[in-house]
Design a protein around this motif. Structure first.
Motif, PDB file in Angstrom:
ATOM      1  N   ASP A  40      -0.124  23.615  27.461  1.00 36.14           N
ATOM      2  CA  ASP A  40      -0.984  24.693  28.237  1.00 36.14           C
ATOM      3  C   ASP A  40      -0.629  24.444  29.773  1.00 36.14           C
ATOM      4  N   MET A  41      -0.517  23.334  30.400  1.00 36.70           N
ATOM      5  CA  MET A  41      -0.314  23.278  31.823  1.00 36.70           C
ATOM      6  C   MET A  41       1.207  23.873  32.118  1.00 36.70           C
ATOM      7  N   PHE A  42       2.210  23.622  31.226  1.00 33.91           N
ATOM      8  CA  PHE A  42       3.652  24.268  31.561  1.00 33.91           C
ATOM      9  C   PHE A  42       3.756  25.515  30.965  1.00 33.91           C
ATOM     10  N   HIS A  43       2.730  26.279  30.188  1.00 34.32           N
ATOM     11  CA  HIS A  43       2.917  27.625  29.872  1.00 34.32           C
ATOM     12  C   HIS A  43       3.891  27.153  28.449  1.00 34.32           C
ATOM     13  N   MET A  44       4.199  26.183  27.867  1.00 32.75           N
ATOM     14  CA  MET A  44       5.038  26.218  26.700  1.00 32.75           C
ATOM     15  C   MET A  44       4.351  25.747  25.505  1.00 32.75           C
ATOM     16  N   GLN A  45       4.851  25.940  24.522  1.00 34.69           N
ATOM     17  CA  GLN A  45       4.309  25.315  22.878  1.00 34.69           C
ATOM     18  C   GLN A  45       5.268  24.035  22.760  1.00 34.69           C
ATOM     19  N   LEU A  46       4.449  23.017  23.078  1.00 34.33           N
ATOM     20  CA  LEU A  46       5.138  21.741  22.830  1.00 34.33           C
ATOM     21  C   LEU A  46       4.707  21.030  21.243  1.00 34.33           C
ATOM     22  N   ALA A  47       3.926  21.651  20.478  1.00 37.11           N
ATOM     23  CA  ALA A  47       3.321  20.855  19.298  1.00 37.11           C
ATOM     24  C   ALA A  47       4.682  20.509  18.524  1.00 37.11           C
ATOM     25  N   ASN A  48       5.579  21.247  18.405  1.00 33.18           N
ATOM     26  CA  ASN A  48       6.859  20.686  17.348  1.00 33.18           C
ATOM     27  C   ASN A  48       7.560  19.417  18.004  1.00 33.18           C
ATOM     28  N   ILE A  49       7.402  19.187  19.356  1.00 32.92           N
ATOM     29  CA  ILE A  49       8.070  18.180  20.017  1.00 32.92           C
ATOM     30  C   ILE A  49       7.734  16.652  19.563  1.00 32.92           C
ATOM     31  N   GLY A  50       6.583  16.564  20.005  1.00 30.53           N
ATOM     32  CA  GLY A  50       5.922  15.163  19.779  1.00 30.53           C
ATOM     33  C   GLY A  50       6.238  14.093  21.197  1.00 30.53           C
ATOM     34  N   TRP A  51       5.472  13.076  21.098  1.00 31.12           N
ATOM     35  CA  TRP A  51       5.651  12.065  22.054  1.00 31.12           C
ATOM     36  C   TRP A  51       6.397  10.953  21.763  1.00 31.12           C
ATOM     37  N   HIS A  52       7.350  10.328  22.664  1.00 31.24           N
ATOM     38  CA  HIS A  52       8.132   9.289  22.387  1.00 31.24           C
ATOM     39  C   HIS A  52       7.807   8.109  23.151  1.00 31.24           C
ATOM     40  N   LEU A  53       6.506   7.730  23.313  1.00 32.07           N
ATOM     41  CA  LEU A  53       5.868   6.800  24.578  1.00 32.07           C
ATOM     42  C   LEU A  53       6.277   5.338  24.069  1.00 32.07           C
ATOM     43  N   ASN A  54       6.718   4.551  24.716  1.00 31.26           N
ATOM     44  CA  ASN A  54       6.847   3.062  24.494  1.00 31.26           C
ATOM     45  C   ASN A  54       6.652   2.569  25.938  1.00 31.26           C
ATOM     46  N   ILE A  55       6.264   1.140  25.854  1.00 30.29           N
ATOM     47  CA  ILE A  55       5.972   0.279  27.190  1.00 30.29           C
ATOM     48  C   ILE A  55       7.003   0.470  28.179  1.00 30.29           C
ATOM     49  N   ILE A  56       8.342   0.436  27.945  1.00 26.49           N
ATOM     50  CA  ILE A  56       9.411   0.271  28.746  1.00 26.49           C
ATOM     51  C   ILE A  56       9.442   1.871  29.332  1.00 26.49           C
ATOM     52  N   GLY A  57       9.555   2.856  28.759  1.00 23.69           N
ATOM     53  CA  GLY A  57       9.426   4.211  29.248  1.00 23.69           C
ATOM     54  C   GLY A  57       8.221   4.640  29.987  1.00 23.69           C
ATOM     55  N   ALA A  58       7.124   4.076  29.598  1.00 21.23           N
ATOM     56  CA  ALA A  58       5.788   4.214  30.591  1.00 21.23           C
ATOM     57  C   ALA A  58       6.006   3.507  31.860  1.00 21.23           C
ATOM     58  N   LEU A  59       6.717   2.227  31.909  1.00 21.30           N
ATOM     59  CA  LEU A  59       6.893   1.566  33.253  1.00 21.30           C
ATOM     60  C   LEU A  59       8.061   1.963  33.885  1.00 21.30           C
ATOM     61  N   ILE A  60       8.784   2.556  33.559  1.00 17.15           N
ATOM     62  CA  ILE A  60       9.845   3.345  34.210  1.00 17.15           C
ATOM     63  C   ILE A  60       9.383   4.296  34.986  1.00 17.15           C
ATOM     64  N   GLY A  61       8.754   5.302  34.231  1.00 19.43           N
ATOM     65  CA  GLY A  61       8.029   6.404  34.808  1.00 19.43           C
ATOM     66  C   GLY A  61       6.910   6.058  35.852  1.00 19.43           C
ATOM     67  N   LEU A  62       6.180   4.999  35.484  1.00 24.16           N
ATOM     68  CA  LEU A  62       5.230   4.366  36.656  1.00 24.16           C
ATOM     69  C   LEU A  62       5.931   4.086  37.882  1.00 24.16           C
ATOM     70  N   ALA A  63       7.276   3.304  37.825  1.00 21.82           N
ATOM     71  CA  ALA A  63       7.777   2.946  38.785  1.00 21.82           C
ATOM     72  C   ALA A  63       8.559   4.137  39.536  1.00 21.82           C
ATOM     73  N   PHE A  64       9.011   5.210  38.958  1.00 24.38           N
ATOM     74  CA  PHE A  64       9.718   6.349  39.527  1.00 24.38           C
ATOM     75  C   PHE A  64       8.529   7.119  40.333  1.00 24.38           C
ATOM     76  N   TRP A  65       7.536   7.363  39.554  1.00 17.86           N
ATOM     77  CA  TRP A  65       6.290   8.248  40.364  1.00 17.86           C
ATOM     78  C   TRP A  65       5.796   7.526  41.324  1.00 17.86           C
ATOM     79  N   VAL A  66       5.398   6.192  41.526  1.00 13.73           N
ATOM     80  CA  VAL A  66       5.122   5.438  42.437  1.00 13.73           C
ATOM     81  C   VAL A  66       5.953   5.646  43.774  1.00 13.73           C
ATOM     82  N   VAL A  67       7.305   5.317  43.573  1.00 10.87           N
ATOM     83  CA  VAL A  67       8.113   5.416  44.539  1.00 10.87           C
ATOM     84  C   VAL A  67       8.316   6.727  45.374  1.00 10.87           C
TER      85      VAL A  67
END
Length: 84
Positions: A40-67
């Motif tokens: 809804d935030m991106f005006h897209m239909q994402l229901a068929n995509i799904g999440w691929h969340l793991n701890i390493i990805g979450a930490l890499i994303g955290l580091a990127f966004w913090v910097v």
């Protein structure tokens, strides 16, 4: 009034890290609802995509966004101080 650019950047980075951790937790606990909200935030239909969340990805994303937000906050405060 001058802003301390370093402290402002640090505040941006800390705020982002808190939001990132909460969001990652919500994706882990409520994946379908969060996927719907993200679509809804991106005006897209994402229901068929799904999440691929793991701890390493979450930490890499955290580091990127913090910097990225820390630097952006520092840059905004620096420009603001020069415009005074």
């Amino acid at each position: 009034m001058n802003l301390n650019a370093f402290k402002f950047g640090l505040a941006c980075a800390v705020s982002t890290s808190l939001i990132w951790v909460v969001c990652s937790f919500l994706v882990l606990v409520l994946p379908k609802i969060m996927l719907s909200i993200s679509g809804d935030m991106f005006h897209m239909q994402l229901a068929n995509i799904g999440w691929h969340l793991n701890i390493i990805g979450a930490l890499i994303g955290l580091a990127f966004w913090v910097v990225a937000t820390g630097f952006t906050g520092w840059l905004l405060a620096s420009i603001y101080n020069r415009l005074l």
